[in-house]
Design a protein around this motif. Structure first.
Motif, PDB file in Angstrom:
ATOM      1  N   ALA A 279     -17.324  30.259  39.399  1.00 10.07           N
ATOM      2  CA  ALA A 279     -17.319  30.264  37.938  1.00 10.07           C
ATOM      3  C   ALA A 279     -18.662  29.854  37.336  1.00 10.07           C
ATOM      4  CB  ALA A 279     -16.210  29.340  37.430  1.00 10.07           C
ATOM      5  N   ASP A 280     -19.346  28.877  37.941  1.00  8.22           N
ATOM      6  CA  ASP A 280     -20.597  28.420  37.338  1.00  8.22           C
ATOM      7  C   ASP A 280     -21.674  29.490  37.405  1.00  8.22           C
ATOM      8  OD1 ASP A 280     -20.980  28.236  40.072  1.00  8.22           O
ATOM      9  OD2 ASP A 280     -22.054  26.339  39.996  1.00  8.22           O
ATOM     10  N   ALA A 281     -21.584  30.411  38.374  1.00  8.96           N
ATOM     11  CA  ALA A 281     -22.564  31.500  38.466  1.00  8.96           C
ATOM     12  C   ALA A 281     -22.215  32.654  37.526  1.00  8.96           C
ATOM     13  CB  ALA A 281     -22.662  32.008  39.895  1.00  8.96           C
ATOM     14  N   GLY A 284     -23.048  33.162  31.557  1.00  8.26           N
ATOM     15  CA  GLY A 284     -24.250  33.843  31.113  1.00  8.26           C
ATOM     16  C   GLY A 284     -24.728  34.929  32.057  1.00  8.26           C
ATOM     17  N   GLY A 285     -23.886  35.328  32.997  1.00  6.65           N
ATOM     18  CA  GLY A 285     -24.285  36.360  33.955  1.00  6.65           C
ATOM     19  C   GLY A 285     -25.372  35.904  34.914  1.00  6.65           C
ATOM     20  N   ARG A 286     -25.381  34.596  35.256  1.00 10.33           N
ATOM     21  CA  ARG A 286     -26.438  34.065  36.118  1.00 10.33           C
ATOM     22  C   ARG A 286     -26.490  34.783  37.464  1.00 10.33           C
ATOM     23  NH1 ARG A 286     -26.597  29.657  39.833  1.00 10.33           N
ATOM     24  NH2 ARG A 286     -24.580  28.850  39.170  1.00 10.33           N
ATOM     25  N   TYR A 287     -25.333  35.148  38.011  1.00 11.76           N
ATOM     26  CA  TYR A 287     -25.314  35.790  39.335  1.00 11.76           C
ATOM     27  C   TYR A 287     -26.075  37.110  39.336  1.00 11.76           C
ATOM     28  CZ  TYR A 287     -21.702  39.189  37.953  1.00 11.76           C
ATOM     29  OH  TYR A 287     -21.011  40.205  37.348  1.00 11.76           O
ATOM     30  N   LYS A 288     -26.118  37.797  38.179  1.00 15.89           N
ATOM     31  CA  LYS A 288     -26.828  39.075  38.112  1.00 15.89           C
ATOM     32  C   LYS A 288     -28.335  38.870  38.280  1.00 15.89           C
ATOM     33  CE  LYS A 288     -23.323  40.994  35.020  1.00 15.89           C
ATOM     34  NZ  LYS A 288     -23.049  41.523  33.665  1.00 15.89           N
ATOM     35  N   ALA A 289     -28.846  37.756  37.731  1.00 12.00           N
ATOM     36  CA  ALA A 289     -30.275  37.469  37.861  1.00 12.00           C
ATOM     37  C   ALA A 289     -30.614  36.973  39.260  1.00 12.00           C
ATOM     38  CB  ALA A 289     -30.687  36.429  36.818  1.00 12.00           C
ATOM     39  N   GLU A 290     -29.688  36.226  39.867  1.00 12.97           N
ATOM     40  CA  GLU A 290     -29.957  35.652  41.181  1.00 12.97           C
ATOM     41  C   GLU A 290     -29.694  36.640  42.317  1.00 12.97           C
ATOM     42  OE1 GLU A 290     -29.276  30.916  40.277  1.00 12.97           O
ATOM     43  OE2 GLU A 290     -27.596  32.055  41.075  1.00 12.97           O
ATOM     44  N   LEU A 291     -28.921  37.679  42.029  1.00 12.52           N
ATOM     45  CA  LEU A 291     -28.634  38.713  43.026  1.00 12.52           C
ATOM     46  C   LEU A 291     -28.965  40.088  42.434  1.00 12.52           C
ATOM     47  CD1 LEU A 291     -25.180  37.358  44.281  1.00 12.52           C
ATOM     48  CD2 LEU A 291     -27.340  37.267  45.542  1.00 12.52           C
ATOM     49  N   VAL A 333     -10.431  34.472  24.684  1.00 12.28           N
ATOM     50  CA  VAL A 333     -10.289  33.749  25.952  1.00 12.28           C
ATOM     51  C   VAL A 333     -11.198  34.361  27.016  1.00 12.28           C
ATOM     52  CG1 VAL A 333      -8.702  33.110  27.797  1.00 12.28           C
ATOM     53  CG2 VAL A 333      -7.933  33.040  25.416  1.00 12.28           C
ATOM     54  N   VAL A 334     -11.190  35.692  27.123  1.00 10.04           N
ATOM     55  CA  VAL A 334     -12.009  36.367  28.133  1.00 10.04           C
ATOM     56  C   VAL A 334     -13.497  36.151  27.854  1.00 10.04           C
ATOM     57  CG1 VAL A 334     -12.692  38.654  28.955  1.00 10.04           C
ATOM     58  CG2 VAL A 334     -10.274  38.056  28.810  1.00 10.04           C
ATOM     59  N   ASP A 335     -13.881  36.223  26.587  1.00  8.43           N
ATOM     60  CA  ASP A 335     -15.296  36.004  26.250  1.00  8.43           C
ATOM     61  C   ASP A 335     -15.721  34.580  26.581  1.00  8.43           C
ATOM     62  OD1 ASP A 335     -15.574  38.579  25.364  1.00  8.43           O
ATOM     63  OD2 ASP A 335     -15.423  38.094  23.227  1.00  8.43           O
ATOM     64  N   LYS A 336     -14.878  33.617  26.283  1.00  8.42           N
ATOM     65  CA  LYS A 336     -15.245  32.216  26.484  1.00  8.42           C
ATOM     66  C   LYS A 336     -15.206  31.817  27.954  1.00  8.42           C
ATOM     67  CE  LYS A 336     -14.412  27.517  24.873  1.00  8.42           C
ATOM     68  NZ  LYS A 336     -13.749  26.672  23.851  1.00  8.42           N
ATOM     69  N   ALA A 337     -14.193  32.264  28.677  1.00  6.51           N
ATOM     70  CA  ALA A 337     -13.984  31.783  30.050  1.00  6.51           C
ATOM     71  C   ALA A 337     -14.593  32.698  31.117  1.00  6.51           C
ATOM     72  CB  ALA A 337     -12.488  31.608  30.319  1.00  6.51           C
ATOM     73  N   PHE A 338     -14.794  33.971  30.797  1.00  8.77           N
ATOM     74  CA  PHE A 338     -15.198  34.918  31.842  1.00  8.77           C
ATOM     75  C   PHE A 338     -16.385  35.784  31.437  1.00  8.77           C
ATOM     76  CE2 PHE A 338     -10.552  34.267  32.354  1.00  8.77           C
ATOM     77  CZ  PHE A 338     -10.569  33.648  33.597  1.00  8.77           C
ATOM     78  N   ASP A 339     -17.178  35.317  30.474  1.00 11.24           N
ATOM     79  CA  ASP A 339     -18.357  36.061  30.049  1.00 11.24           C
ATOM     80  C   ASP A 339     -17.985  37.483  29.640  1.00 11.24           C
ATOM     81  OD1 ASP A 339     -21.154  36.023  29.556  1.00 11.24           O
ATOM     82  OD2 ASP A 339     -21.526  37.139  31.404  1.00 11.24           O
ATOM     83  N   GLY A 340     -16.754  37.648  29.118  1.00  9.83           N
ATOM     84  CA  GLY A 340     -16.298  38.948  28.626  1.00  9.83           C
ATOM     85  C   GLY A 340     -15.928  39.950  29.690  1.00  9.83           C
ATOM     86  N   ASP A 341     -15.911  39.534  30.946  1.00 10.58           N
ATOM     87  CA  ASP A 341     -15.792  40.503  32.043  1.00 10.58           C
ATOM     88  C   ASP A 341     -14.374  40.593  32.594  1.00 10.58           C
ATOM     89  OD1 ASP A 341     -16.721  42.467  33.649  1.00 10.58           O
ATOM     90  OD2 ASP A 341     -17.968  41.214  34.926  1.00 10.58           O
ATOM     91  N   LYS A 342     -13.408  40.895  31.736  1.00 13.86           N
ATOM     92  CA  LYS A 342     -12.036  41.204  32.138  1.00 13.86           C
ATOM     93  C   LYS A 342     -11.553  42.365  31.286  1.00 13.86           C
ATOM     94  CE  LYS A 342     -11.341  37.611  34.973  1.00 13.86           C
ATOM     95  NZ  LYS A 342     -11.132  37.773  36.419  1.00 13.86           N
ATOM     96  N   ALA A 394      -9.465  26.699  39.532  1.00 12.70           N
ATOM     97  CA  ALA A 394     -10.440  26.807  38.444  1.00 12.70           C
ATOM     98  C   ALA A 394      -9.820  27.459  37.210  1.00 12.70           C
ATOM     99  CB  ALA A 394     -11.635  27.621  38.920  1.00 12.70           C
ATOM    100  N   ASN A 395      -8.579  27.109  36.890  1.00 10.48           N
ATOM    101  CA  ASN A 395      -7.878  27.774  35.801  1.00 10.48           C
ATOM    102  C   ASN A 395      -7.903  27.025  34.466  1.00 10.48           C
ATOM    103  OD1 ASN A 395      -6.635  30.196  37.181  1.00 10.48           O
ATOM    104  ND2 ASN A 395      -5.864  28.564  38.495  1.00 10.48           N
ATOM    105  N   GLN A 396      -8.299  25.761  34.470  1.00 10.14           N
ATOM    106  CA  GLN A 396      -8.193  24.997  33.228  1.00 10.14           C
ATOM    107  C   GLN A 396      -9.065  25.561  32.112  1.00 10.14           C
ATOM    108  OE1 GLN A 396      -8.704  20.736  33.526  1.00 10.14           O
ATOM    109  NE2 GLN A 396      -8.468  20.435  31.325  1.00 10.14           N
ATOM    110  N   VAL A 397     -10.220  26.111  32.460  1.00 11.16           N
ATOM    111  CA  VAL A 397     -11.125  26.617  31.422  1.00 11.16           C
ATOM    112  C   VAL A 397     -10.431  27.687  30.583  1.00 11.16           C
ATOM    113  CG1 VAL A 397     -13.271  27.852  30.993  1.00 11.16           C
ATOM    114  CG2 VAL A 397     -13.219  26.037  32.700  1.00 11.16           C
TER     115      VAL A 397
END
Length: 541
Positions: A279-281, A284-291, A333-342, A394-397
């Motif tokens: 979740a922490d990656a 902000g889409g951090r995983y896209k920049a790191e990978l 909820v999706v925007d806040k918890a999942f960077d809009g990716d659902k 990791a569901n509380q968020v």
């Protein structure tokens, strides 16, 4: 069932052969095993083996005992069933089966393709399937996949231990067997790619315990080694009978204590494939920049939902359940918890499931605070609204974000009500002692609309944790099951889905997407709709 995910004992991170030897010594204190691990590594070479994150299997590597996702992906590398599923579409196609025919959706004749062998060189025959299914169904064996065979005639007697062979299974000859179901089920051929239906060799029954430790399958990879707490290694089986052949020489399923550790390894190039970005990656889409160029976000056949204990009188009014559904602002909820990716859910069945039809939920899954409050106040519900989940996840968020929208819409406090562990959480659901709205969801066992309805919403079904029962729904599901073909049953399944959604025992929230990443060592990465890396397509870069 699909919602279960195994969590192993304290796994060990491994980045080199030297560390593997140390881990093996610590975990097993066995010089002999270390010698085997080294020789196996030399046999294929580091460059031919790709590493894939996972967790230590909690059950033996026996197909009929594999029900959690991480164990299924290992068993799926070792075994192949009568059918397999297309990576992109999830459509079933024959694998070991040459043909599966029926005149009435109740009696099926299955003919095997010639030339298939197990990893010990013995042939795959009709008896390989019949003996395996009887072993899985036999209650005293206590295999978790047994209930998947419950549609076969004679299952009840075998499961109770009163018989050892199901009356609905009959071997005709080495390549042909007949299956008689207790009731028509047009979706039965689609089910046959699930692990519970895989075959077993004759050697398994001579030594079940030893075979569980060193499984002999008929799949694209053969078992090589297992270091508890560290990894399981499989090597390519060059005599594999399937049309597609693996391009890599082997796979190391590597066990991690924390997803964050696995992510750090894939970023560093020390792990080849990671099927869940933590979740922490995601933030902000951090995983896209790191990978960069080494990641994807893809759908799979799963739905996230919230369910009601309808056996509790406080949740018996369908208007209450509808009100809470319309109170939830799914996009927020999706925007806040999942960077809009659902993908926001419009029904119980994800879009790529054969039989899906769009917008089954209608207005009941649309954020409508005014209508939600009107319905809610008409029910006279007292007290706060509580949403429960196991707290070791990791569901509380997203639950907190969901509660924000419910409180804003209904003017009633909504709060997170954690249950300490997944085991306790599931026990409360199974024992029907829940007193709150609770996190639920479903990931397909096999790609069929039937799999999203029968096991979850039919009266008395195995994973019907809500206690929901509607005779009209049951009748529609039975009629759909009995259709001449699965496709001809779709209309009745879809009608049943609409009735279930009107009753709203479970609120569909979003269809699942997952974010994955990989190292620069591999290419041609493809992920199936059942959330598995395609081990036939992946190649070394």
């Amino acid at each position: 069932m699909s919602t279960h995910h195994a969590t192993g004992g304290p796994p060990v991170r491994i980045r080199s052969l030297a560390r593997r030897v140390v881990a093996g010594a610590l975990a097993l204190s066995s010089l002999a095993l270390l010698t085997v691990a080294c020789s196996e590594e030399q046999e294929t070479g580091d460059r031919g083996i790709i590493s894939y994150n996972g967790t230590e299997p909690q059950r033996p590597l026996v197909p009929g005992d594999a029900t959690d996702r991480d164990t299924v992906k290992i068993v799926g590398a070792l075994f192949t069933g009568l059918v397999e599923y297309d990576t992109d579409t999830a459509e079933p196609r024959n694998a070991v089966a040459e043909s599966i025919t029926t005149a009435d959706s109740r009696v099926y004749t299955i003919t095997l393709r010639p030339g298939w062998t197990f990893h010990d060189g013995s042939p795959v025959t009709a008896t390989s399937f019949v003996d395996a299914w009887n072993h899985t169904a036999y209650g005293p064996n206590a295999l978790q996949g047994g209930p998947y065979l419950s549609n076969i005639a004679g299952y009840s007697e075998v499961h109770a231990g009163a018989a050892t062979e199901m009356s609905g299974l009959r071997v005709v000859d080495d390549r042909t067997f007949e299956v008689t179901l207790s009731a028509p089920l047009s979706a039965f051929p689609t089910q046959l790619g699930y692990a519970a239906y895989f075959p077993l060799p004759a050697s398994f029954f001579a030594d079940p315990d030893g075979s569980a430790r060193h499984p002999i399958g008929n799949g694209p990879f053969r078992f090589a080694s297992h270091e508890p707490g560290a990894n399981i290694v499989v090597h390519r089986y060059d005599e594999y009978g399937g049309a597609r052949k693996p391009q890599v020489e082997g796979v190391e399923f590597r066990f991690y204590a924390a997803l964050e550790d696995a992510y750090a390894d894939v970023v560093a190039g020390a792990l080849d494939y990671l099927d869940f970005v933590p979740a922490d990656a995601l933030a902000g889409g951090r995983y896209k920049a790191e990978l960069p160029g080494r990641n994807l976000s893809h759908t799979y056949l799963g739905v996230q939902s919230l369910s009601f204990p309808v056996y509790d009188s406080r949740y018996a009014d369908p208007r209450l359940r509808q009100a809470i559904s319309m109170a939830i602002d799914r996009k927020y909820v999706v925007d806040k918890a999942f960077d809009g990716d659902k993908i926001l859910a419009d029904g119980l069945v994800p879009a790529k499931v054969p039989g899906h039809v769009a917008n089954q939920c209608g207005d009941l899954c649309v954020h409508d605070p005014a209508r939600a409050r009107e319905l809610f106040e008409a029910t006279g519900f007292r007290g706060p609204i509580e949403l429960s989940s196991n707290d070791d996840s990791a569901n509380q968020v997203w639950i907190d974000a969901t509660c924000e929208t419910i409180t804003a819409a209904l003017g009633r406090e909504c709060r997170y009500a954690p249950v300490p562990t997944f085991g306790e959480f599931r026990a409360r659901i199974n024992e029907r002692t829940m007193t709150t709205v609770f996190r639920s969801g479903w990931v397909a066992d096999y790609p069929s609309i039937e799999n999203f309805l029968n096991p979850v919403f039919r009266t008395g079904a195995g994973v019907n944790g809500t206690g929901y029962s509607n005779p009209e729904v049951d009748a529609l599901l039975a009629a759909a099951d009995a259709a001449p073909t699965e496709r001809e049953g779709w209309a009745r399944y879809q009608q049943a889905e609409r009735l279930i959604l009107a009753d709203m025992p479970a609120i569909p929230l979003w269809f699942q997407k997952v974010q994955s990443g990989w190292s620069t060592r591999i290419t041609d990465v493809a992920v199936s709709q059942l959330l598995q890396l395609d081990l036939f397509a992946v190649r070394l870069a």
